[in-house]
Design an enzyme around this catalytic site. Structure first.
Site, PDB file in Angstrom:
ATOM      1  N   GLU A 131       0.395  -0.925   0.329  1.00  0.00           N
ATOM      2  CA  GLU A 131      -0.280   0.067   0.037  1.00  0.00           C
ATOM      3  C   GLU A 131       0.581   1.253  -0.012  1.00  0.00           C
ATOM      4  OE1 GLU A 131      -2.995  -0.139   3.537  1.00  0.00           O
ATOM      5  OE2 GLU A 131      -3.809  -2.482   2.663  1.00  0.00           O
ATOM      6  N   GLY A 135       4.760  -0.211   2.567  1.00  0.00           N
ATOM      7  CA  GLY A 135       5.136  -1.393   1.610  1.00  0.00           C
ATOM      8  C   GLY A 135       6.196  -2.290   2.719  1.00  0.00           C
ATOM      9  N   SER A 136       7.117  -2.139   2.844  1.00  0.00           N
ATOM     10  CA  SER A 136       7.639  -3.173   4.064  1.00  0.00           C
ATOM     11  C   SER A 136       7.585  -3.341   5.720  1.00  0.00           C
ATOM     12  CB  SER A 136       9.407  -2.809   4.713  1.00  0.00           C
ATOM     13  OG  SER A 136       9.750  -2.705   2.726  1.00  0.00           O
ATOM     14  N   ASP A 242       8.295 -16.325   2.242  1.00  0.00           N
ATOM     15  CA  ASP A 242       8.898 -16.767   2.617  1.00  0.00           C
ATOM     16  C   ASP A 242       9.197 -18.706   1.621  1.00  0.00           C
ATOM     17  OD1 ASP A 242      10.580 -18.062   4.854  1.00  0.00           O
ATOM     18  OD2 ASP A 242       9.702 -19.817   5.305  1.00  0.00           O
ATOM     19  N   ARG A 245      10.891 -16.122  -1.549  1.00  0.00           N
ATOM     20  CA  ARG A 245      11.928 -14.994  -1.238  1.00  0.00           C
ATOM     21  C   ARG A 245      13.426 -15.939  -1.810  1.00  0.00           C
ATOM     22  NH1 ARG A 245      10.657 -12.675   3.574  1.00  0.00           N
ATOM     23  NH2 ARG A 245       9.774 -10.776   2.197  1.00  0.00           N
ATOM     24  N   GLY A 343      31.023   1.642 -24.404  1.00  0.00           N
ATOM     25  CA  GLY A 343      29.787   1.619 -25.105  1.00  0.00           C
ATOM     26  C   GLY A 343      28.317   1.318 -25.774  1.00  0.00           C
ATOM     27  N   GLU A 366       9.627  -7.326  -2.693  1.00  0.00           N
ATOM     28  CA  GLU A 366       9.260  -8.809  -1.837  1.00  0.00           C
ATOM     29  C   GLU A 366      10.626  -9.197  -0.335  1.00  0.00           C
ATOM     30  OE1 GLU A 366       9.332 -12.646  -3.181  1.00  0.00           O
ATOM     31  OE2 GLU A 366       8.402 -12.029  -5.002  1.00  0.00           O
ATOM     32  N   GLY A 367      11.038  -7.349  -0.075  1.00  0.00           N
ATOM     33  CA  GLY A 367      11.542  -7.731   1.187  1.00  0.00           C
ATOM     34  C   GLY A 367      13.150  -6.381   0.276  1.00  0.00           C
TER      35      GLY A 367
END
Length: 387
Positions: A131, A135-136, A242, A245, A343, A366-367
């Protein structure tokens, strides 16, 4: 040709080696002709092809098919391989898993119909957690779902939602108020055609992906839209993250491998001062650093994945280390690849230029890297106090 010697490490079984080879061949044949000029359509096409050929069966486990258990090593190998070929293909695969992860782990039989559609590439899914003010800090969520009889009324806003605007289904997290903070959140299934769901803004970023800000205006959701139990939202979100990640680190690893491959080819074939670029000791130093970072990232990623596959309930520490190191290392690897290309490395459309834009977001979503450091430190402190 990307180095495949890591597949001989003891983390892997023969099925993983076969999976890697088959997907590498599939990606070579199926991703090169994707038109990226229209990002939305490109994502739809990639999801359709991944579903058609069975790759999305790996994106999220179907609890009704126990013969195919969760395999995080396979998830990581798939994301690494796809990211090496096409970062948008990795994104499309990952979001099919992240968007239905809650249904896979906690969903009802009725809700898992969406899971089956997603695994076939027939429905695009999204994970609506972030939101504007959270976030975190998930516990600071402001979106609400208020129970009224046999319905919930959903109000609020989400932002930076991947697949926002093209998803058929959103997994939405909202405050239901069972307790303060994170303990008062719940998760819901929200079909994209539900009245009151507005795509408030499409968000443009430096590496094009379908992203949007969503607005929920008095959306009436049946009680059956609740995933799991009231107040389980934070647990559900963290359980999904979990698993995934570590796979973010794997995607970064795939980009890093591609950058190393491009740099090795450039150094071997570009002549400077009467000999190949690879004769210069400074360039050799860059290549050595890149190769070292690739292997170190791979070790951390597949340690985390292997640990989860061995039955660990949580791999918070291992996944945080893998995600942090791999994404930060990939940023450095790609930067060195750009430097070696000179370049040409900043020419729009060049493989390393595209990687340079693609990698940056992985250090945030995601963290963010800074948050991963907090997670690792807390885990270390807890272990020290318990010993």
């Amino acid at each position: 040709m990307s180095d495949k010697s890591f597949l001989d490490w003891p983390f892997f079984e023969d099925r993983h080696r076969a999976l890697s080879a088959m997907l590498d061949d599939w990606a070579t044949r199926n991703l090169a002709d994707i038109d990226h000029s229209d990002t939305d359509n490109a994502c739809r096409e990639i999801v359709a092809r991944l579903g058609r050929d069975g790759w999305l069966t790996h994106s999220a486990v179907d609890p009704d098919s126990p013969e195919n258990p969760l395999d995080v090593r396979a998830l990581c190998l798939i994301r690494e391989t796809l990211a090496r070929h096409d970062a948008l293909a990795d994104f499309a695969f990952a979001m099919q898993g992240l968007g239905t992860g809650a249904l896979s782990l906690f969903g009802s039989a009725e809700q898992r119909e969406w899971l089956r559609r997603s695994r076939k590439g027939e429905a695009i899914t999204a994970f609506a957690l972030t939101e504007p003010k959270s976030g975190s800090d998930v516990a600071n969520m402001e979106t609400t779902a208020t129970r009224e009889g046999d319905h919930y009324i959903l109000n609020g806003e989400k932002t930076w939602i991947s697949n926002g605007g093209i998803a058929d289904l959103y997994t939405v997290f909202a405050r239901t108020g069972e307790a303060p903070g994170a303990r008062g959140l719940s998760a819901f299934v929200l079909p994209a055609d539900t009245p009151g769901l507005d795509i408030a803004e499409r968000l443009e970023v430096m590496a094009p992906h379908p992203l949007a800000r969503l607005r929920f205006n008095n959306i009436k959701l049946p009680a059956s839209a609740l995933i799991g139990q009231p107040g389980q939202g934070f647990k559900i979100a963290m359980s999904v993250l979990d698993v995934f990640r570590s796979t973010v680190g794997a995607a970064a690893l795939g980009m890093g491998r591609r950058a190393l491959n491009e740099a090795l080819n450039r150094a071997s074939n570009r002549e400077l001062f009467g000999g190949p670029l690879s004769d210069l000791q400074m360039v050799q130093g860059h290549l050595a650093d890149m190769a070292l970072d690739v292997d170190a990232a791979a070790l951390l990623i597949y340690r985390a994945a292997w640990t989860k596959d061995q039955g660990a309930a949580r791999v918070t520490r291992e996944a945080a280390m893998a995600k942090l190191y791999a994404t930060e290392a990939a940023q450095k690897i790609i930067d060195k690849a750009v430097q070696i290309h000179g370049g040409d490395g900043v020419k729009s459309g060049h493989p390393v230029e595209k990687l340079y834009r693609e990698i940056r977001a992985l250090r945030i979503y995601e963290g963010a890297s800074d948050v991963q450091k907090i997670v690792i430190a807390r885990q270390a402190l807890e272990a020290a106090s318990a010993s």
